[in-house]
Design a protein around this motif. Structure first.
Motif, mmCIF file in Angstrom:
data_model
loop_
_atom_site.group_PDB
_atom_site.id
_atom_site.type_symbol
_atom_site.label_atom_id
_atom_site.label_comp_id
_atom_site.label_asym_id
_atom_site.label_seq_id
_atom_site.Cartn_x
_atom_site.Cartn_y
_atom_site.Cartn_z
ATOM 1 N N LYS A 85 -6.166 -5.705 -13.742
ATOM 2 C CA LYS A 85 -6.714 -5.899 -12.405
ATOM 3 C C LYS A 85 -6.891 -4.548 -11.703
ATOM 4 O O LYS A 85 -6.088 -3.654 -11.872
ATOM 5 C CB LYS A 85 -5.789 -6.780 -11.565
ATOM 6 N N SER A 86 -7.934 -4.450 -10.907
ATOM 7 C CA SER A 86 -8.187 -3.187 -10.210
ATOM 8 C C SER A 86 -8.315 -3.368 -8.704
ATOM 9 O O SER A 86 -8.544 -2.407 -7.978
ATOM 10 C CB SER A 86 -9.471 -2.533 -10.746
ATOM 11 N N GLN A 87 -8.181 -4.606 -8.214
ATOM 12 C CA GLN A 87 -8.290 -4.838 -6.785
ATOM 13 C C GLN A 87 -7.082 -4.265 -6.050
ATOM 14 O O GLN A 87 -5.943 -4.404 -6.502
ATOM 15 C CB GLN A 87 -8.395 -6.340 -6.488
ATOM 16 N N THR A 88 -7.350 -3.639 -4.913
ATOM 17 C CA THR A 88 -6.268 -3.016 -4.144
ATOM 18 C C THR A 88 -5.173 -4.009 -3.811
ATOM 19 O O THR A 88 -3.982 -3.715 -3.939
ATOM 20 C CB THR A 88 -6.832 -2.419 -2.837
ATOM 21 N N GLN A 89 -5.568 -5.238 -3.390
ATOM 22 C CA GLN A 89 -4.556 -6.205 -2.969
ATOM 23 C C GLN A 89 -3.651 -6.624 -4.120
ATOM 24 O O GLN A 89 -2.477 -6.939 -3.915
ATOM 25 C CB GLN A 89 -5.203 -7.441 -2.337
ATOM 26 N N ASP A 90 -4.171 -6.601 -5.355
ATOM 27 C CA ASP A 90 -3.342 -6.956 -6.507
ATOM 28 C C ASP A 90 -2.279 -5.889 -6.768
ATOM 29 O O ASP A 90 -1.128 -6.202 -7.065
ATOM 30 C CB ASP A 90 -4.213 -7.126 -7.753
ATOM 31 N N VAL A 91 -2.701 -4.632 -6.651
ATOM 32 C CA VAL A 91 -1.760 -3.531 -6.856
ATOM 33 C C VAL A 91 -0.692 -3.535 -5.772
ATOM 34 O O VAL A 91 0.506 -3.405 -6.044
ATOM 35 C CB VAL A 91 -2.513 -2.186 -6.886
ATOM 36 N N VAL A 92 -1.126 -3.690 -4.519
ATOM 37 C CA VAL A 92 -0.182 -3.721 -3.400
ATOM 38 C C VAL A 92 0.775 -4.899 -3.535
ATOM 39 O O VAL A 92 1.976 -4.774 -3.286
ATOM 40 C CB VAL A 92 -0.936 -3.784 -2.053
ATOM 41 N N GLU A 93 0.258 -6.056 -3.983
ATOM 42 C CA GLU A 93 1.127 -7.221 -4.170
ATOM 43 C C GLU A 93 2.213 -6.928 -5.189
ATOM 44 O O GLU A 93 3.381 -7.286 -5.004
ATOM 45 C CB GLU A 93 0.313 -8.432 -4.629
ATOM 46 N N GLY A 94 1.828 -6.237 -6.260
ATOM 47 C CA GLY A 94 2.811 -5.913 -7.289
ATOM 48 C C GLY A 94 3.948 -5.073 -6.741
ATOM 49 O O GLY A 94 5.121 -5.322 -7.034
ATOM 50 N N PHE A 95 3.640 -4.075 -5.917
ATOM 51 C CA PHE A 95 4.684 -3.254 -5.312
ATOM 52 C C PHE A 95 5.480 -4.052 -4.285
ATOM 53 O O PHE A 95 6.699 -3.915 -4.175
ATOM 54 C CB PHE A 95 4.071 -2.028 -4.644
ATOM 55 N N THR A 96 4.800 -4.886 -3.517
ATOM 56 C CA THR A 96 5.456 -5.632 -2.436
ATOM 57 C C THR A 96 6.499 -6.600 -2.967
ATOM 58 O O THR A 96 7.554 -6.790 -2.345
ATOM 59 C CB THR A 96 4.410 -6.385 -1.593
ATOM 60 N N ILE A 97 6.240 -7.224 -4.111
ATOM 61 C CA ILE A 97 7.196 -8.198 -4.646
ATOM 62 C C ILE A 97 8.318 -7.542 -5.440
ATOM 63 O O ILE A 97 9.184 -8.231 -5.965
ATOM 64 C CB ILE A 97 6.502 -9.264 -5.515
ATOM 65 N N GLY A 98 8.298 -6.201 -5.529
ATOM 66 C CA GLY A 98 9.441 -5.534 -6.150
ATOM 67 C C GLY A 98 9.127 -4.683 -7.350
ATOM 68 O O GLY A 98 10.046 -4.180 -8.001
ATOM 69 N N GLY A 99 7.840 -4.488 -7.664
ATOM 70 C CA GLY A 99 7.491 -3.606 -8.768
ATOM 71 C C GLY A 99 7.738 -2.157 -8.390
ATOM 72 O O GLY A 99 7.607 -1.785 -7.228
ATOM 73 N N ASN A 100 8.083 -1.342 -9.365
ATOM 74 C CA ASN A 100 8.332 0.081 -9.127
ATOM 75 C C ASN A 100 7.180 0.963 -9.573
ATOM 76 O O ASN A 100 7.039 2.092 -9.110
ATOM 77 C CB ASN A 100 9.602 0.519 -9.857
ATOM 78 N N ASP A 101 6.360 0.449 -10.475
ATOM 79 C CA ASP A 101 5.234 1.239 -10.972
ATOM 80 C C ASP A 101 4.244 0.286 -11.635
ATOM 81 O O ASP A 101 4.559 -0.883 -11.906
ATOM 82 C CB ASP A 101 5.725 2.279 -11.987
ATOM 83 N N TYR A 102 3.036 0.792 -11.900
ATOM 84 C CA TYR A 102 2.042 -0.006 -12.597
ATOM 85 C C TYR A 102 1.140 0.904 -13.409
ATOM 86 O O TYR A 102 0.972 2.081 -13.097
ATOM 87 C CB TYR A 102 1.211 -0.835 -11.611
ATOM 88 N N LEU A 103 0.583 0.328 -14.470
ATOM 89 C CA LEU A 103 -0.399 1.025 -15.291
ATOM 90 C C LEU A 103 -1.588 0.092 -15.500
ATOM 91 O O LEU A 103 -1.404 -1.087 -15.822
ATOM 92 C CB LEU A 103 0.194 1.410 -16.645
#
Length: 227
Positions: A85-103
Motif C-alpha cells: 500500500k502507498s496511501q498516506t492514511q494506510d501508512v499513518v494507520e500502521g504507525f498509529t496502531i502501534g507499528g514501529n516501522d514499515y517497508l
C-alpha cells in the motif's frame, strides 16, 4: 555465545516469505515463518518472539488487525509492517496502531536488516534508560509510562516513548527533523514526516496538564521541547 534474536515473520507469499526467512537466518536471526495472521497470533503467544515482521495484506487476519491484538498484550515489542500500500492514511494507520516501522514492497533485504538492527538497538536502550522528571510529570522510559503528579500513569506507545525520550534529551535545543525521522522511522520521506506530526500532536495532548511544557515546531528544522 548469545542466543539469536527470535523474529516472527508473517507473510502469505510463500516464495517471498522463504527468501526473507533464509536471508535473516544467514544473519544469525531465528525466524518463525507463518503464512496467515491467525497462525502468526498463535505463534506469537506460544513462542515469545522479540520482534515482529508483519505483512499487511494476509488471509484470515490482516497485519493491522494482528498488530492491534498483539498490542493489547504487549506494548513494547517492535513491529515492522511490510506493505504494498502507498496511501498516506494506510501508512499513518500502521504507525498509529502501534507499528514501529514499515517497508513498501518491493524492498531490499539489506534495508530490512538495517531496520531490524535499529529497532533491536532501541529496545535495548529502553531497558537501560532511566526515570526522568519533566515539569510536573515523571517519565518512566523503560516502562513507557508518563505520570502527572499523583494521577494514574498514562501508557505510551513504543514510538511515543522513544520520541519523547529524544525530545527530553535535547530539551531546549532543536531536535533535527530529518535526523529523528531516520533514527525512529528509518526514513525521512513524506509518509514518515506525516506520521511524526501525528505523534507530536499526541504527545502535546498528553503533556497539556503542565502548561509550562511546550513542544515547539521550528519551521524548516524540527521540534524543540521546553519546560
Amino acid at each position: 555465545m548469545a542466543n539469536p534474536t527470535k523474529i516472527l515473520l508473517a507473510e502469505d507469499e510463500a516464495a517471498l516469505g522463504q527468501i526473507i526467512k533464509e536471508s535473516l537466518e544467514t544473519r544469525d536471526f531465528e525466524v518463525l515463518l507463518c503464512e496467515d495472521g491467525e497462525k502468526a497470533f498463535k505463534t506469537y503467544k506460544s513462542e515469545s518472539p522479540e520482534l515482529l515482521v508483519l505483512d499487511v495484506m494476509m488471509p484470515k487476519k490482516d497485519g493491522f488487525t494482528l498488530a492491534k491484538d498483539i498490542r493489547k498484550i504487549d506494548d513494547t515489542i517492535p513491529i515492522i509492517f511490510l506493505t504494498a500500500k502507498s496511501q498516506t492514511q494506510d501508512v499513518v494507520e500502521g504507525f498509529t496502531i502501534g507499528g514501529n516501522d514499515y517497508l513498501k514492497k518491493p524492498f531490499s533485504m539489506e534495508e530490512l536488516i538495517v531496520r531490524i538492527h535499529n529497532l533491536i538497538g532501541r529496545a535495548k536502550l529502553q531497558k537501560t534508560a532511566e526515570i526522568i522528571a519533566l515539569g510536573d510529570f515523571t517519565f518512566d522510559f523503560p516502562k513507557q509510562l508518563l505520570s502527572y503528579k499523583t494521577e494514574a500513569p498514562i501508557q505510551l506507545t513504543h514510538r511515543e516513548a522513544h520520541l519523547l525520550f529524544h525530545l527530553i534529551k535535547n530539551k531546549n535545543a532543536v531536535l533535527d527533523r530529518s535526523l529523528i525521522l531516520n533514527k525512529l522511522w528509518g526514513t525521512d520521506d513524506f509518509f514518515s514526516a506525516r506520521s511524526m506530526d501525528v505523534f507530536i500532536s499526541k504527545l502535546r495532548k498528553k503533556l497539556k496538564q503542565d502548561e509550562s511544557i511546550q513542544i515547539l515546531n521550528v519551521r524548516g528544522f524540527g521540534y524543540k521541547l521546553t519546560d
